[in-house]
Design a protein around this motif. Structure first.
Motif, short mmCIF file in Angstrom:
data_model
loop_
_atom_site.label_atom_id
_atom_site.label_comp_id
_atom_site.label_asym_id
_atom_site.label_seq_id
_atom_site.Cartn_x
_atom_site.Cartn_y
_atom_site.Cartn_z
N ALA A 57 37.19 49.60 97.59
CA ALA A 57 37.86 48.33 97.17
C ALA A 57 38.75 48.72 96.15
O ALA A 57 39.82 47.75 96.35
N ARG A 58 38.52 49.50 95.36
CA ARG A 58 39.51 49.73 94.18
C ARG A 58 40.79 50.09 94.92
O ARG A 58 41.93 49.73 94.30
N LEU A 59 40.69 51.19 95.84
CA LEU A 59 42.00 51.82 96.46
C LEU A 59 42.61 51.11 97.61
O LEU A 59 43.76 51.39 97.85
N GLY A 60 41.90 49.98 98.13
CA GLY A 60 42.65 49.19 99.32
C GLY A 60 42.19 49.60 100.46
O GLY A 60 42.88 49.35 101.64
N GLY A 61 41.26 50.98 100.72
CA GLY A 61 41.20 51.01 102.22
C GLY A 61 40.31 52.35 102.20
O GLY A 61 39.97 53.14 101.21
N PHE A 62 39.59 52.74 103.52
CA PHE A 62 38.89 53.51 103.61
C PHE A 62 39.49 54.97 103.65
O PHE A 62 38.99 55.81 103.00
N ALA A 63 40.79 55.03 104.03
CA ALA A 63 41.53 56.56 103.91
C ALA A 63 41.81 56.82 102.68
O ALA A 63 41.57 58.09 102.17
N ALA A 64 42.36 55.99 101.83
CA ALA A 64 42.38 56.44 100.39
C ALA A 64 41.15 56.69 99.56
O ALA A 64 40.94 57.68 98.84
#
Length: 290
Positions: A23-30
């Motif tokens: 949620a904080r980084l905006g994606g599963f990969a990050a």
């Protein structure tokens, strides 16, 4: 006989971590990169958490993830909680091993700038143990389990040296180079992280020259430097990283023209360094070593 009913089951900590990071980084990969797991593992944790809650936390679409209202409301509380947990963990680590200084550094900085300084540092402060982790990007400062970080960047705060670039090569190859145009006739080694170095230098130091660097590309700058020392070609040297090679004569600058870049090598800490602590002593020593 007393009855002790089971309390509400808490969601798994790993699932909460996966949700907060995604949620904080905006994606599963990050999130996976920060947590050192696979994107599939992050996705599985989040799906399990959503199933446990009986409500979605993300809306999944062609353009990626977006938080649902529930997810958006929950995120600040979990971010604050994990930031506090990280700080508490760092304090625990520091108290458990007070003489260990954990350093995160760009691989080239760790190998070419920091490593040559360590023998003298150990001799002057043998009670301090230096632990080094090489990584391509600075860590999340609120979560980083490191005491000092060494990376190139544009921020002047904590700058040790200005970034300065110039072509370098072994002395034998330098004899073949009379002017910058001659670079088109020899292999020009390139580092994948600093892929634009040749053009950055040419635009300022040799305006109007058409430079088409041809040669091998290296994912490790230190390896590119070693191959340059071995005579494999010319390389754009970052002066802070190759100062020792220039001083010893293993590398020479055939044209002398260098270009100063806006950024520089920085040393910073995720939290204030208390005077007299091993981390503060190491930081002070590294600054004095310049």
């Amino acid at each position: 006989m007393p009855v002790k009913p089971p309390g509400p089951r808490q969601p798994p900590l790993n699932a909460l971590r996966a949700f907060e990071a995604a949620a904080r980084l905006g994606g599963f990969a990050a999130a996976a990169e920060e947590l050192n797991v696979t994107p599939g593992a992050v996705s599985a944790h989040v799906k399990a958490l959503e199933a446990d809650l009986g409500a979605p936390l993300f809306t999944r679409g062609a353009r990626g993830l977006s938080l649902t209202r529930l997810g958006a409301r929950a995120l600040p509380g979990f971010t604050e909680a994990f930031d506090r947990l990280a700080l508490a963990s760092q304090s625990l680590r520091a108290e458990a091993a007070p003489n260990v200084v954990h350093v995160a550094a760009l691989p080239s900085v760790a190998q070419l700038w920091l490593s040559p300084r360590l023998p003298r540092l150990r001799a002057e402060a043998p009670e301090i143990e230096i632990s080094i982790t090489a990584m391509e990007a600075p860590p999340n400062l609120k979560r980083a389990p490191y005491d000092l970080c060494l990376f190139f960047g544009p921020d002047p705060e904590g700058r040790l040296v200005q970034d300065e670039i110039l072509p370098v090569c072994a002395p034998a190859l330098a004899a073949q180079l009379s002017n910058p145009e001659d670079l088109n006739r020899v292999p020009c080694l390139t580092d994948s992280v600093w892929a634009e170095d040749w053009q950055l230098w040419a635009r300022v130091a040799a305006p109007g020259m058409r430079l088409v660097p041809r040669g091998p590309v290296f994912s490790l700058y230190a390896l590119a430097v070693e191959e340059t020392v071995n005579g494999a070609g010319a390389l754009i040297g970052h002066r802070a990283l190759i100062a020792g090679h220039l001083a010893s004569g293993a590398l020479v600058a055939p044209f002398g023209a260098s270009v100063r870049l806006p950024g520089g090598l920085r040393m910073f800490s995720p939290r204030p360094l208390r005077p007299g602590t091993p981390a503060a002593r190491v930081a002070r020593w590294l600054r004095a070593s310049l």
